[in-house]
Design an enzyme around this catalytic site. Structure first.
Site, PDB file in Angstrom:
ATOM      1  N   ARG A  83      48.597  34.708  64.964  1.00 27.38           N
ATOM      2  CA  ARG A  83      47.576  34.073  64.106  1.00 27.38           C
ATOM      3  C   ARG A  83      46.433  35.008  63.744  1.00 27.38           C
ATOM      4  NH1 ARG A  83      48.668  29.683  67.532  1.00 27.38           N
ATOM      5  NH2 ARG A  83      49.993  28.188  66.482  1.00 27.38           N
ATOM      6  N   LYS A 105      43.427  40.971  49.808  1.00 20.96           N
ATOM      7  CA  LYS A 105      44.718  40.363  49.448  1.00 20.96           C
ATOM      8  C   LYS A 105      45.831  41.093  50.183  1.00 20.96           C
ATOM      9  CE  LYS A 105      43.873  38.516  44.823  1.00 20.96           C
ATOM     10  NZ  LYS A 105      44.347  38.568  43.413  1.00 20.96           N
ATOM     11  N   GLU A 147      43.113  52.545  37.483  1.00 15.95           N
ATOM     12  CA  GLU A 147      42.340  51.422  38.057  1.00 15.95           C
ATOM     13  C   GLU A 147      40.858  51.796  38.188  1.00 15.95           C
ATOM     14  OE1 GLU A 147      43.720  48.474  38.463  1.00 15.95           O
ATOM     15  OE2 GLU A 147      45.830  48.740  38.993  1.00 15.95           O
ATOM     16  N   LYS A 189      34.457  46.886  42.845  1.00 17.21           N
ATOM     17  CA  LYS A 189      35.412  45.845  43.249  1.00 17.21           C
ATOM     18  C   LYS A 189      34.820  44.957  44.344  1.00 17.21           C
ATOM     19  CE  LYS A 189      40.037  44.532  44.473  1.00 17.21           C
ATOM     20  NZ  LYS A 189      41.436  44.851  44.780  1.00 17.21           N
ATOM     21  N   GLU A 199      39.489  34.042  44.624  1.00 10.38           N
ATOM     22  CA  GLU A 199      39.934  33.916  43.226  1.00 10.38           C
ATOM     23  C   GLU A 199      39.925  32.462  42.778  1.00 10.38           C
ATOM     24  OE1 GLU A 199      43.554  36.059  42.533  1.00 10.38           O
ATOM     25  OE2 GLU A 199      42.955  36.520  40.489  1.00 10.38           O
ATOM     26  N   ARG A 206      37.127  37.409  40.208  1.00  6.94           N
ATOM     27  CA  ARG A 206      38.297  38.262  40.390  1.00  6.94           C
ATOM     28  C   ARG A 206      39.203  38.315  39.174  1.00  6.94           C
ATOM     29  NH1 ARG A 206      39.973  38.946  46.692  1.00  6.94           N
ATOM     30  NH2 ARG A 206      41.068  40.726  45.832  1.00  6.94           N
ATOM     31  N   ASN A 210      41.827  41.711  36.266  1.00  2.33           N
ATOM     32  CA  ASN A 210      43.132  41.794  35.607  1.00  2.33           C
ATOM     33  C   ASN A 210      43.069  42.417  34.219  1.00  2.33           C
ATOM     34  OD1 ASN A 210      44.843  40.740  37.618  1.00  2.33           O
ATOM     35  ND2 ASN A 210      44.006  38.705  37.204  1.00  2.33           N
ATOM     36  N   HIS A 213      46.093  44.056  32.731  1.00  3.08           N
ATOM     37  CA  HIS A 213      47.238  43.707  33.576  1.00  3.08           C
ATOM     38  C   HIS A 213      48.217  42.740  32.926  1.00  3.08           C
ATOM     39  CE1 HIS A 213      45.099  45.904  36.589  1.00  3.08           C
ATOM     40  NE2 HIS A 213      45.995  45.645  37.518  1.00  3.08           N
ATOM     41  N   HIS A 217      51.730  44.061  33.357  1.00  8.41           N
ATOM     42  CA  HIS A 217      52.778  43.347  34.094  1.00  8.41           C
ATOM     43  C   HIS A 217      53.998  43.109  33.223  1.00  8.41           C
ATOM     44  CE1 HIS A 217      49.640  41.576  37.119  1.00  8.41           C
ATOM     45  NE2 HIS A 217      50.095  42.760  37.501  1.00  8.41           N
ATOM     46  N   HIS A 231      52.877  50.998  38.353  1.00  2.00           N
ATOM     47  CA  HIS A 231      51.939  49.913  38.047  1.00  2.00           C
ATOM     48  C   HIS A 231      50.720  50.432  37.276  1.00  2.00           C
ATOM     49  CE1 HIS A 231      49.390  46.389  38.543  1.00  2.00           C
ATOM     50  NE2 HIS A 231      48.454  47.193  39.034  1.00  2.00           N
TER      51      HIS A 231
HETATM   52  N1  LIG Z   1      46.252  43.895  47.659  1.00  2.00           N
HETATM   53  C1  LIG Z   1      45.777  44.171  46.467  1.00  2.00           C
HETATM   54  O1  LIG Z   1      44.693  43.719  46.085  1.00  2.00           O
HETATM   55  C2  LIG Z   1      46.548  45.072  45.570  1.00  2.00           C
HETATM   56  C3  LIG Z   1      45.946  45.609  44.429  1.00  2.00           C
HETATM   57  C4  LIG Z   1      46.662  46.504  43.657  1.00  2.00           C
HETATM   58  C5  LIG Z   1      47.965  46.828  44.000  1.00  2.00           C
HETATM   59  N2  LIG Z   1      48.534  46.269  45.103  1.00  2.00           N
HETATM   60  C6  LIG Z   1      49.893  46.631  45.514  1.00  2.00           C
HETATM   61  O2  LIG Z   1      49.912  48.001  45.851  1.00  2.00           O
HETATM   62  C7  LIG Z   1      51.250  48.492  45.683  1.00  2.00           C
HETATM   63  C8  LIG Z   1      51.195  49.830  45.007  1.00  2.00           C
HETATM   64  O3  LIG Z   1      50.476  50.709  45.813  1.00  2.00           O
HETATM   65  P1  LIG Z   1      50.632  52.295  45.629  1.00  2.00           P
HETATM   66  O4  LIG Z   1      50.504  52.641  44.205  1.00  2.00           O
HETATM   67  O5  LIG Z   1      49.722  52.906  46.620  1.00  2.00           O
HETATM   68  O6  LIG Z   1      52.173  52.527  45.963  1.00  2.00           O
HETATM   69  P2  LIG Z   1      52.986  52.921  47.297  1.00  2.00           P
HETATM   70  O7  LIG Z   1      52.394  52.340  48.509  1.00  2.00           O
HETATM   71  O8  LIG Z   1      54.419  52.619  47.017  1.00  2.00           O
HETATM   72  O9  LIG Z   1      52.820  54.505  47.334  1.00  2.00           O
HETATM   73  C9  LIG Z   1      53.363  55.280  46.285  1.00  2.00           C
HETATM   74  C10 LIG Z   1      54.232  56.412  46.823  1.00  2.00           C
HETATM   75  O10 LIG Z   1      53.396  57.429  47.331  1.00  2.00           O
HETATM   76  C11 LIG Z   1      53.800  57.803  48.648  1.00  2.00           C
HETATM   77  N3  LIG Z   1      52.569  58.251  49.311  1.00  2.00           N
HETATM   78  C12 LIG Z   1      51.577  57.481  49.793  1.00  2.00           C
HETATM   79  N4  LIG Z   1      50.547  58.254  50.203  1.00  2.00           N
HETATM   80  C13 LIG Z   1      50.926  59.531  49.995  1.00  2.00           C
HETATM   81  C14 LIG Z   1      50.290  60.795  50.204  1.00  2.00           C
HETATM   82  N5  LIG Z   1      49.045  60.868  50.676  1.00  2.00           N
HETATM   83  N6  LIG Z   1      50.971  61.913  49.877  1.00  2.00           N
HETATM   84  C15 LIG Z   1      52.218  61.833  49.354  1.00  2.00           C
HETATM   85  N7  LIG Z   1      52.867  60.680  49.122  1.00  2.00           N
HETATM   86  C16 LIG Z   1      52.215  59.546  49.439  1.00  2.00           C
HETATM   87  C17 LIG Z   1      54.452  56.582  49.211  1.00  2.00           C
HETATM   88  O11 LIG Z   1      55.374  56.920  50.219  1.00  2.00           O
HETATM   89  C18 LIG Z   1      55.152  56.010  47.975  1.00  2.00           C
HETATM   90  O12 LIG Z   1      56.384  56.641  47.768  1.00  2.00           O
HETATM   91  C19 LIG Z   1      51.996  47.427  44.908  1.00  2.00           C
HETATM   92  O13 LIG Z   1      52.873  46.748  45.776  1.00  2.00           O
HETATM   93  C20 LIG Z   1      50.909  46.488  44.424  1.00  2.00           C
HETATM   94  O14 LIG Z   1      51.349  45.149  44.295  1.00  2.00           O
HETATM   95  C21 LIG Z   1      47.847  45.415  45.886  1.00  2.00           C
HETATM   96 ZN   LIG Z   2      46.375  46.840  39.219  1.00  2.44          ZN
END
Ligand SMILES: NC(=O)c1ccc[n+]([C@@H]2O[C@H](COP(=O)([O-])OP(=O)(O)OC[C@H]3O[C@@H](n4cnc5c(N)ncnc54)[C@H](O)[C@@H]3O)[C@@H](O)[C@H]2O)c1
Ligand SMILES: [Zn+2]
Length: 333
Positions: A83, A105, A147, A189, A199, A206, A210, A213, A217, A231
């Site tokens: 929990r 999130k 972003e 942010k 949200e 929030r 977007n 987005h 998306h 993304h």
């Molecule tokens: N929680 C939220 O508010 C929120 C907001 C935006 C996006 N997201 C989520 O975030 C995700 C995308 O995150 P991301 O773009 O970081 O992608 P990711 O976590 O897939 O990382 C991208 C790639 O980079 C590699 N990597 C990470 N750090 C590295 C480093 N320092 N050196 C070399 N390689 C490295 C990872 O292994 C991966 O292959 C999506 O799932 C999206 O839905 C969440």
């Molecule tokens: Zn985004």
């Protein structure tokens, strides 16, 4: 317990484990396969099982070391195991440093779509070490930068102007410029989220995050999340389209839209549909927008702008205006 993915484990896990050992914090690690495909309930269950096997207690901290995939998944595991275990984010991508690690999130994808199972769960700390960005592929850096630009475009015109002046340094790996961009994007942010943590505000709060987005998306859905379009790259194109749509509806100066597109492309990101390696149908993209979970009551909801730094939400964008824009941008009817 440190949760990380394979690639980040190879590059940065030893540094973190050494640091923890030096401060006499005992830690173990859980390594998941990298990529969006891991952000699902099966991997989540694996992580929870491994946390329980590690005999975690209520005070055991879960540390997410990695990008947004690791942060969202480990955060959800931390929110739900026993929990709720204390949670720390150590984001290692630019996107996760400026976006996903801040705001609370967490969650995973299901067959029905992205981020459909999750929890709001705030980390005790977010530690963004710009040193980790040195190993990040340039494309991932650009995706995170989109972003950052978005933050300025939503509500901070001075920050967008700063991006126009210093963005190249951020992309080129200048750590001082990166730290400044991350600090300002996170502050922005945090302020938005602090005002609307769950949200619940229909129009501002929030929802404004977007910007870009709805288009982004739709493009991601067309690519099928196969790595062909990151993304942040979808968002980059979406920012330009949101401003062009705003200008088309007479809400925003055309010059502002062109300024957005000029900066996004100068930073090396795709800034409009012609810069992507696929062609799309306007009808199909709009169909994706209608399925987007942010759509309510069948109306097309968009974040539009009165100008740079002046975003607002609109619940009644005529579908024809969106279709016309997409056709003018080179989409098939
Ligand atoms: N929680 C939220 O508010 C929120 C907001 C935006 C996006 N997201 C989520 O975030 C995700 C995308 O995150 P991301 O773009 O970081 O992608 P990711 O976590 O897939 O990382 C991208 C790639 O980079 C590699 N990597 C990470 N750090 C590295 C480093 N320092 N050196 C070399 N390689 C490295 C990872 O292994 C991966 O292959 C999506 O799932 C999206 O839905 C969440
Ligand atoms: Zn985004």
């Amino acid at each position: 317990v440190v949760v990380t993915d394979r690639a980040v484990a190879d590059l940065h896990l030893p540094t973190l484990m050494d640091g923890l050992a030096q401060t006499a914090i005992s830690a173990e690690s859980i390594i998941i396969p990298g990529g969006e495909a891991s952000k699902n309930l099966d991997t989540y269950m694996d992580v929870v099982d491994q946390l329980l096997e590690a005999r975690v207690e209520r005070r055991t901290t879960v540390i997410a070391l990695g990008g947004g995939v690791v942060g969202d998944l480990a955060g959800f595991a931390a929110a739900t195991t026993l929990r709720g275990l204390p949670f720390v984010q150590i984001p290692t991508t630019l996107l996760s440093q400026v976006d996903s690690s801040v705001g609370g999130k967490t969650g995973v994808n299901t067959r029905r779509g992205k981020n459909l199972v999750g929890a709001f769960y705030q980390p005790r700390m977010v530690l963004a070490d710009t040193g980790t960005l040195a190993t990040l592929p340039p494309r991932e850096l650009g995706a995170g930068y989109a972003e950052i630009v978005k933050a300025g475009l939503i509500g901070d015109a001075a920050f967008f102007a700063w991006c126009e002046q210093h963005g190249q340094r951020v992309i080129a790996g200048d750590r001082e410029a990166q730290a400044e961009a991350i600090r300002r994007a996170c502050a922005f942010k945090a302020q938005v989220v602090g005002d609307d943590e769950r949200e619940e505000k229909p129009n501002d709060g929030r929802a404004l995050l977007n910007l870009g987005h709805t288009f982004g998306h739709a493009l991601e859905a067309e690519y099928g999340y196969d790595g062909g379009l990151l993304h942040g790259e979808g968002v980059a194109v979406g920012l330009g389209l949101a401003f062009r749509l705003s200008a088309r509806l007479g809400l925003c100066p055309q010059a502002d839209a062109e300024r957005v597109i000029a900066h996004v492309s100068a930073a090396g990101m795709p800034a409009d549909l012609s810069m992507l390696n696929r062609r799309f149908s306007a009808e199909t993209l709009v169909a994706h927008m209608r399925r987007d979970k942010k759509m309510r009551d069948g109306a097309l909801h968009f974040v539009l702008a009165h100008g740079i730094g002046q975003a607002f939400t609109s619940a009644d964008v005529p579908q024809e205006a969106v279709l016309d824009l997409l056709r003018d941008e080179g989409c098939a009817p």
